[in-house]
Design a protein around this motif. Sequence first.
Motif, PDB file in Angstrom:
ATOM      1  N   ARG A 189       0.848  -1.190   0.000  1.00 30.92           N
ATOM      2  CA  ARG A 189       0.000   0.000   0.000  1.00 30.92           C
ATOM      3  C   ARG A 189       0.885   1.241   0.000  1.00 30.92           C
ATOM      4  O   ARG A 189       1.876   1.317   0.719  1.00 30.92           O
ATOM      5  N   LYS A 190       0.497   2.221  -0.791  1.00 35.84           N
ATOM      6  CA  LYS A 190       1.327   3.406  -0.976  1.00 35.84           C
ATOM      7  C   LYS A 190       1.330   4.306   0.249  1.00 35.84           C
ATOM      8  O   LYS A 190       2.341   4.940   0.577  1.00 35.84           O
ATOM      9  N   TYR A 191       0.168   4.381   0.940  1.00 33.69           N
ATOM     10  CA  TYR A 191       0.030   5.300   2.067  1.00 33.69           C
ATOM     11  C   TYR A 191      -0.250   4.525   3.352  1.00 33.69           C
ATOM     12  O   TYR A 191      -1.025   3.568   3.360  1.00 33.69           O
ATOM     13  N   ASN A 223       3.833   7.507   5.642  1.00 31.16           N
ATOM     14  CA  ASN A 223       3.324   8.325   4.545  1.00 31.16           C
ATOM     15  C   ASN A 223       1.863   8.690   4.780  1.00 31.16           C
ATOM     16  O   ASN A 223       1.032   7.818   5.075  1.00 31.16           O
ATOM     17  N   LEU A 224       1.567   9.974   4.625  1.00 30.68           N
ATOM     18  CA  LEU A 224       0.221  10.500   4.843  1.00 30.68           C
ATOM     19  C   LEU A 224      -0.359  11.012   3.532  1.00 30.68           C
ATOM     20  O   LEU A 224       0.285  11.778   2.812  1.00 30.68           O
ATOM     21  N   VAL A 245       8.549  17.352   6.608  1.00 28.86           N
ATOM     22  CA  VAL A 245       7.851  16.104   6.266  1.00 28.86           C
ATOM     23  C   VAL A 245       7.095  16.246   4.945  1.00 28.86           C
ATOM     24  O   VAL A 245       6.203  15.452   4.644  1.00 28.86           O
ATOM     25  N   LEU A 246       7.466  17.245   4.150  1.00 29.82           N
ATOM     26  CA  LEU A 246       6.763  17.453   2.890  1.00 29.82           C
ATOM     27  C   LEU A 246       6.914  16.252   1.962  1.00 29.82           C
ATOM     28  O   LEU A 246       6.050  15.995   1.113  1.00 29.82           O
ATOM     29  N   LYS A 266      -3.836   2.314   4.731  1.00 29.81           N
ATOM     30  CA  LYS A 266      -4.021   1.349   5.812  1.00 29.81           C
ATOM     31  C   LYS A 266      -4.877   1.888   6.956  1.00 29.81           C
ATOM     32  O   LYS A 266      -5.681   1.160   7.536  1.00 29.81           O
ATOM     33  N   ILE A 267      -4.679   3.154   7.301  1.00 26.15           N
ATOM     34  CA  ILE A 267      -5.329   3.747   8.471  1.00 26.15           C
ATOM     35  C   ILE A 267      -6.071   5.005   8.039  1.00 26.15           C
ATOM     36  O   ILE A 267      -5.545   5.803   7.252  1.00 26.15           O
ATOM     37  N   TYR A 268      -7.290   5.174   8.552  1.00 28.85           N
ATOM     38  CA  TYR A 268      -8.029   6.413   8.317  1.00 28.85           C
ATOM     39  C   TYR A 268      -8.007   7.237   9.603  1.00 28.85           C
ATOM     40  O   TYR A 268      -8.396   6.744  10.668  1.00 28.85           O
ATOM     41  N   VAL A 269      -7.567   8.499   9.502  1.00 26.90           N
ATOM     42  CA  VAL A 269      -7.516   9.373  10.673  1.00 26.90           C
ATOM     43  C   VAL A 269      -8.496  10.529  10.509  1.00 26.90           C
ATOM     44  O   VAL A 269      -8.525  11.197   9.472  1.00 26.90           O
ATOM     45  N   GLN A 270      -9.294  10.745  11.541  1.00 28.40           N
ATOM     46  CA  GLN A 270     -10.139  11.933  11.658  1.00 28.40           C
ATOM     47  C   GLN A 270      -9.688  12.686  12.903  1.00 28.40           C
ATOM     48  O   GLN A 270      -9.711  12.135  14.001  1.00 28.40           O
ATOM     49  N   ALA A 271      -9.283  13.939  12.734  1.00 29.71           N
ATOM     50  CA  ALA A 271      -8.766  14.728  13.859  1.00 29.71           C
ATOM     51  C   ALA A 271      -9.703  15.863  14.250  1.00 29.71           C
ATOM     52  O   ALA A 271      -9.329  16.744  15.022  1.00 29.71           O
ATOM     53  N   SER A 272     -10.927  15.846  13.784  1.00 32.97           N
ATOM     54  CA  SER A 272     -11.856  16.970  13.911  1.00 32.97           C
ATOM     55  C   SER A 272     -12.176  17.329  15.359  1.00 32.97           C
ATOM     56  O   SER A 272     -12.176  16.478  16.250  1.00 32.97           O
TER      57      SER A 272
END
Length: 367
Positions: A189-191, A223-224, A245-246, A266-272
Motif C-alpha cells: 500500500r502506498k500510504y 506516509n500521509l 515532512v513534505l 491502511k489507516i483512516y484518521v479523523q482529527a476533527s
Amino acid sequence: MDFMKSAGIDGIKQPVQGLWLARHRDANAWYHIYPVAQSEYVSLLHVVRHKKASQDIPKVKYHLYKSTCLVFDLLKIFITGFKVLLKHEIRFIVTFNPVPWGSVAWILARLFRKPIILGFIGADFNYYLKNTKWKYFLVYASRHSSIITVTGYNMKEYFLKLGINAERIFVYPHCVKDEFFVDPLNENRKYDVITVCNLIPRKRVQDIILAIHLLKQEAKVVNLCIVGDGQDRLMLENLAREKDVLDLVHFLGWQYDVLPFLKQSKIYVQASSAEGFSISLIEGLAAGLIPITTKVGSEGDHIKDGYNGFFFEVGDYAGLAKLIEFSLLEENYSRIQQNVLKERDYFRTKNAIQICDQIIERITQVK
C-alpha cells in the motif's frame, strides 16, 4: 393533537410519493437521498435541490432551481417546494440540515399539513441546537415533527430528555455505496495514513501532520495522504515544509472518486474538533481501514476503542502518533482490521433502506 392524524394520514395500501427538500454538500447528497427513494413504500421521490446528485438514483424526479445566494436560494427552495406540493400527491416530506434548509421544509409541512421527517447531523446538533438562539426554534420544530432522525444514540438521548417519544426518534444509519466494501489487500500500500476532508479549521489536519513529524523524529517513516482542499491548505503545506515532512505528506486536492486512494491506504484518521458522523470516515471503515479518530460525534456508537479502532483527544497529536505506530505493527493491524471487517456491514445501503421502510411505514401507516 397527534401530528400524523392532523395531517390526514389514515392508512394506504400502495407506495406513495414523497418530497425530499434539503441541501447537503454535493458530494454527500446521494447518501441521503438514495435510501429514502429505494424504500419499498416510495413510488417516486421528488427532490428539490440546486443540482442533481452525483449519480443517478432510481425513482427520483428532480425539481431544480438556480443557486445564487443564501437569501434568494431560501426563497427559491420554498417556492419550488410549494409548487411541488400543489401539483403532486405528496404524502410525506423528508429533510436534513434544519438550519436553514430544513426549516423551510418544516414550514411547508405545517402549511400543507404533511408529516415530516426532520434529520439532524453534525453542525445542526453540536452547534445550532446547543449553542445558538436557533435552539428554541429547533426544539419546538422537533417536538412538532412526525419523526426525528439522528446519527447516534447520544443524539437520541438528548431528544428523549426533551420529552420526545422514543418511537418518533430513529437512529438513521449512514450508508455508503456497495463498491466501497472491497476485500483489502495490505501488501504494497502506498500510504500508511489517509484523511479525506475539507481543509478547514475544525478538521484540525495540522494534528495529523504533527504526528507524522513526531514519528519521523523517531526514525519511523509514515506516509500521509490528504484528500481534500480548502482555506487551510496553504497553512498545512507550510507546516509540512517547516517540519521537514513534505516528502511524507501528499496533498492530492479534491478528488471525485476517493476509493482508489482508500484502497492504497491502511489507516483512516479523523482529527476533527466537531462532527456528526463523517461519511468519509464511514467510507474508510467500509473499505477496511483501521479508524483512529477523535470522539466528537457519534463515532462511539460504531467504533470500540481497541477493538475496531482507536480514539484520541482533540489536539493530542502525540497520542495520535503513538496510536499510528501501534496500529502499523503487523500483529496489531491484522487483529484490528479483522474486527473492522466484521462490523462494516452495518453501513451497507440495504440496512439504511430497511430503516427508511420502517420510518415511512410509520408515518404513512402503510398496510
